[in-house]
Structure formats: C-alpha cells, structure tokens
Enzyme design. Structure first.
Site, short mmCIF file in Angstrom:
data_model
loop_
_atom_site.label_atom_id
_atom_site.label_comp_id
_atom_site.label_asym_id
_atom_site.label_seq_id
_atom_site.Cartn_x
_atom_site.Cartn_y
_atom_site.Cartn_z
N GLN A 4 -4.23 -5.05 6.90
CA GLN A 4 -5.25 -5.97 6.46
C GLN A 4 -5.47 -7.26 7.03
O GLN A 4 -6.09 -8.20 6.51
CB GLN A 4 -5.21 -5.88 4.87
CG GLN A 4 -5.17 -4.86 4.25
CD GLN A 4 -6.77 -4.23 4.21
OE1 GLN A 4 -7.55 -4.83 4.30
NE2 GLN A 4 -6.77 -2.79 3.69
N ASP A 20 3.21 -4.49 7.97
CA ASP A 20 1.93 -3.57 7.92
C ASP A 20 0.84 -4.57 8.07
O ASP A 20 0.63 -5.25 7.13
CB ASP A 20 1.93 -2.84 6.43
CG ASP A 20 0.74 -2.40 6.44
OD1 ASP A 20 -0.34 -2.38 6.75
OD2 ASP A 20 0.47 -1.62 5.00
N HIS A 71 0.67 -1.27 -0.02
CA HIS A 71 0.01 0.02 -0.04
C HIS A 71 0.81 1.27 -0.13
O HIS A 71 2.19 1.12 0.48
CB HIS A 71 -0.85 -0.32 1.46
CG HIS A 71 -1.86 1.01 1.33
ND1 HIS A 71 -1.58 2.33 1.74
CD2 HIS A 71 -3.32 1.21 1.06
CE1 HIS A 71 -2.72 2.93 1.91
NE2 HIS A 71 -3.63 2.21 1.68
N CYS A 73 -4.83 2.65 -3.78
CA CYS A 73 -3.57 3.20 -3.05
C CYS A 73 -2.44 2.26 -3.19
O CYS A 73 -1.74 1.97 -2.35
CB CYS A 73 -4.10 3.63 -1.65
SG CYS A 73 -4.85 4.80 -1.20
N LYS A 119 -10.39 -0.28 10.69
CA LYS A 119 -10.56 -1.71 9.49
C LYS A 119 -10.64 -2.89 10.49
O LYS A 119 -10.85 -3.96 9.76
CB LYS A 119 -9.14 -1.74 8.75
CG LYS A 119 -8.73 -0.64 7.80
CD LYS A 119 -7.57 -1.28 6.92
CE LYS A 119 -7.15 -0.04 6.29
NZ LYS A 119 -7.88 0.57 5.31
#
Lengths: 418, 140
Positions: free
Chosen positions: A215, A212, A135, A376, A238
């Site tokens: 998600q 990261d 991302h 993104c 999220k």
C-alpha cells in the site's frame, strides 16, 4: 522530471493531475447509469492505456519464453522482461538487479521470505514480531512458519487512532526475535508506519526487517537503500500494473545465503540426478516460466508513475485525502476508523448503524465503488469492535469531484436507511 | 399453481409497483425489518452461512408436512432479501419447493444479489433451502 510518454495526458502540475483519469479507459464507463467513481484502488488499481498497450504489444509481437532460445522472439521477450526488472531497480533504488526478484505478488514475496530465509534459521522459542494492523498476508505466512518451527508470533499493539505503539514494539525486540515484519502503510486504516526509524532500531538489535509495501509503493517514493530494509515486498496490481506480478526486494547478501523457494526450470545452472547447481541471483528464486507479460506491464506502470513523479503523486493524493476526510467528517453520525497522524490514500469509516455491506450496495447503485468488509485485516476489525468498515481509497486519478459524488451517495444511503 | 409459485407471483406483482430504485430498496429493507426475531441462542457458528461480508444465520425444521425456515442477517438489505426467500419458501410443502421454478430471481432483478459469486450468503441459503426440501422428500 522525466519526459511524459506520448499516451499520458498527465503533467506534473497538481491542477492537471486530475486529467490522469483520461489515461484509464476502465474509468470511462457508467455503472447503473452513473459515471463510475472508483474509490477501491487499495484493493486493486485500474490500468492506464500505456500499461494495457505495453502488455498487448508484447503479446502481439514479442512473446516467447525467456532466457532460453537463440531466436529473435526469445531475445525480445528476455529483453522486455529484464528491462522491466531494470525499471524496478531504479524505481525503488535497489543496489543491483540481483536484488529484485519477480514474484506473483506481495503474498508470494512474504511467503518466500518466511520459508526460504526464516525457516532454516528458526528454532522453537524464536520469535517473529508483527503489528496488530497487518494484512492477512503479513500474518498467515508467519503463523505457518511458527507451526513448522515451534517459533512464536508476537504482535505489537496499536492505539485508538490506528497507529502502532512504538515503545511496546521496541520492547518486544529481544534477542529471540529473528525478524520484524511490518506494513509500510496499513491497507485498512491508511496509517503510515515510521519504517525507517523502526528498521534502524531493529538493526541496532541485530534483527532483520521485512516491509510489506503493497500500500506504499503506489503512493510514496520508496528508496530501499535509504530505508535500509532487508526485504521489501509489493504488488503490481495496486500500482497500475497487471495482477499476478509483484516484487521481492532483498539485500544481495541475504539472498545469497537463502536456499531456493521453489524448484524447477530457469533457476538452475546444471541438473543431474546426482544434484543441481543453482542459477545466479535473482534467477535462483524464479523457478519456471515467469509471468513475462505481467512484468512488461509492471515496467510500463513504473514508467507511468515516474513520468508523473512520485512527489507529485503524493502531493495530489494527500490533498484529495484531506478533502475526503474533512467532507466525511462533516457528515452527521460518521465514525472514522483510522485517524493516524500520518496517513496515505485510505479512509475507513462507519455511517451511523448502517452495515458496511448495505452501504456498499447502495453506493454501487449510484456508480460509486468502495470496498466494504474486513479488508483482509480481521484483527484490526476486532480491535475496533466492528464487523467491517466502508473504505474509500484513492489513486492518482481521483479528484475532489469523486469525493463530492461519494458524499452525495452517502447522503442518499442515509435517506434510504432512514 | 402451487403455493411456492403463487408466493413468487405475488411478490413479482408487489415489486412491480416501484419504478424508482430507492423505493425498491426501501421496500426490501422494510421487509427485513419485519422479519421475526431470530433466537439469540441459535446464532451459532453451526447455523451460520459463511459469507464474506455479512453474516447470515439460518435454521430449518419440518412442521407437519411443511418445511419451516428462520433466517436473519446483520445487514439490512440481506435481511430484506432473506424475507423475500422466506415468503416464497417457508411453511411450504417440500415437493412444492422442488417443483417450482426460480423465476423470481430474474423477474425481481435479483441476479446480482443471488449470484454465487456475490459473497453475501444468499445463494448458499437458496441452495440450502432446496437441499432441505430434497432431503425431506427423500425421507418421506
């Protein structure tokens, strides 16, 4: 399995997990005369009543500034804020609360690591390694860092399925690499990266790793000690929490050595014009009045997920994802973007030559919310040679009926575009 | 009634024929498909209206006392909406453009498409049309 909270209708069996939908008031509405089907949780998930109520109750009864006052409300606010931190510690199995820093989200967490951990350690010729599927928030902070230090950003390739090519990535991990920064789950493609083995490979070469996890955390059980990651970043919004709150997990030994990211109140022990003594971890990295209500909401979101159980979340979402993928594949003229062997919660696709933006517009008319565009992750779109995709992404509240509505709406779109 | 207002009234009447949203969209898409070709060599970054999700290219020139516009998008619905804007505003006198209301936006239910918060470049294009008209009037 934990006890269910009073305001959750979910239980731990897969069949009744679909009833989770009733916990999310925003899902109970019509869009353009159709009941809403929300398939954009990878952009931002909806919030259950328990989160909304926790934030509202905090605002109504307990709000004051934290860590400061001797009065009752300040104590309550501090307890609520620090209580939320404790929930995160247990949720991701951090070693201690000193390792859990509240940030505004994944983006700020990554920027913090870039500026506070990497920047003082980097010289011209050093390298940061990322992958092609990141991302923008796991690309741009490193580009800025490279401009500031003369370091180089190295990008590991992906294959046609949207999987990171492991051997080329490992070959990039040479003695000049100062950090490996990788997604746990790709936001545009849904690919799950083998982070545990990559972390172990990187560590064997003396390279620290940032993951990261924006998600991943809503969909998979994450245990930072088991992963042995050095940094793990994720966002509240999220994972059924509010916007503007997120987490940076970092190993205590690393945080100890890092200078503060921002200066201000609450991150200090003593200030004089001669100099300042910084506060203990994690407060050294939480300058200024924090997003207290956001933290409270995030704590409630963690409770919500833990009540269902992450194993049940994963099982239900995988089942729904498999159903979605096979229903989409049955449509003529569908091109799946992202077909990794291991995936979580996301399917990107193109329908014939219909522009994703057009598809999103026609689906919205039928009450179906998907994301369209580059997500993104423009380098990913460039790799597949497309301007963007349509992306349907799942959360615990989605079931097969949502997928049937999606497929029906896509068929209508195809009629319109003839 | 000036030409810009008249073009708006005609379109409002034509769109009034559809009571089904699918027919309406099909009509918009057909309008887009009938847009004149946009010269490939003009599809440059300089002629691009920055939109988040679809690309829009836009050109303006004075032809005699009228402003001529060309535009196209890589998305079909956006191209259709461009066709609507061009039918209203292209080859009109700049002063007519400036003197006209934008009643069609509400009458055709286009608020959602032409809102500045929608990142499809159309609101920017409408603004660009009005800016060109204002400049042309000032220059005259």
């Amino acid at each position: 399995m934990n006890q269910l909270s009073n305001n959750s209708t979910c239980s731990d069996s897969t069949t009744s997990i679909a009833e989770c939908r009733a916990d999310f008031p925003a899902l109970d509405q019509k869009i353009n005369d159709h009941p809403l089907v929300y398939l954009d949780s990878a952009a931002s998930s909806q919030q259950p009543s328990s989160v909304i109520d926790a934030v509202s109750s905090y605002q109504k009864h307990d709000h004051a500034n934290v860590h400061r006052g001797v009065h009752t409300l300040s104590h309550r606010a501090t307890e609520a804020y620090e209580g939320a931190r404790d929930k995160i510690v247990s949720f991701i199995n951090a070693n201690s609360r000193r390792e859990v820093v509240f940030t505004s989200g994944t983006t700020q967490a990554i920027n913090l690591v870039a500026q506070s951990f990497c920047r003082p350690r980097m010289r011209a010729g050093d390298k940061i390694v990322i992958t092609h599927l990141e991302h923008h928030s796991n690309i741009v902070p490193w580009q800025l860092l490279c401009e500031q230090t003369g370091a180089e950003l190295t990008v590991a390739p992906i294959d046609e399925k949207g999987q990171v090519e492991i051997l080329p990535l490992l070959a990039m991990l040479d003695e000049n690499v100062r950090l490996l920064a990788i997604a746990h789950v790709s936001n545009a493609l849904g690919s799950v990266l083998p982070v545990k083995s990559l972390i172990s490979e990187a560590h064997s070469r003396g390279i620290p790793v940032l993951v990261d996890g924006a998600q991943a955390v809503p969909h998979l059980a994450v245990d930072v000690q088991d992963l042995d990651c050095d940094f793990y970043a994720f966002s509240g919004h999220k994972m059924f929490g509010p916007t503007g709150i997120g987490i940076l997990y970092a190993k205590e030994a690393l945080l100890e050595k890092m200078p503060p990211y921002q200066g201000g109140g609450d991150m200090i022990l003593e200030v004089s014009f001669g100099g300042t003594t910084f506060n203990d971890l994690p407060y050294k990295f939480e300058a200024g009045t924090p997003n207290i209500s956001g933290a409270v909401g995030l704590g409630a979101a963690v409770d919500y997920l833990q009540n269902i159980g992450m194993a049940n979340v994963t099982r239900h979402e995988q089942e729904t994802l498999n159903y979605m993928t096979s229903r989409l594949a049955d449509l003529d003229d569908v091109r799946m973007i992202g077909t990794a062997d291991e995936k979580a919660s996301v399917q990107s696709f193109m329908l014939g030559d219909i522009h994703p933006h057009d598809l999103g517009t026609i689906l919205d008319h039928q009450g179906v919310a998907i994301r369209t565009g580059h997500h993104c992750a423009m380098p990913v779109m460039d790799f597949f040679g497309i301007p963007g995709t349509a992306r349907a992404s799942l959360a615990i509240y989605n079931g097969k009926s949502d997928i049937d509505r999606l497929v029906q709406a896509l068929q209508t779109a195809r009629t319109i575009f003839g | 009634m000036n030409e810009v207002q008249r073009a708006q009234s005609e379109l409002i009447e034509e769109f009034g024929l559809f009571d089904d949203w699918m027919d309406r969209y099909q009509f918009i898409i057909d309008l887009g498909r009938r847009l004149p070709d946009f010269p490939e060599n003009e599809k440059t970054d300089a002629n691009k209206i920055r939109g988040c999700q679809s690309q829009v290219w836009f050109l303006a020139e004075m032809k005699g006392d009228r402003l001529h516009f060309q535009a196209i998008s890589d998305a079909a619905i956006v191209s259709g909406l461009i066709a609507v804007l061009l039918r209203i505003y292209s080859d009109r006198k700049p002063e007519d453009i400036l003197r006209s209301s934008v009643d069609f936006v509400v009458a055709l239910n286009f608020e959602q498409h032409l809102s500045p918060t929608r990142s499809n470049g159309l609101a920017a294009m409408l603004k660009a049309i009005q800016t060109y008209a204002a400049e042309a009037v000032r220059a005259a």
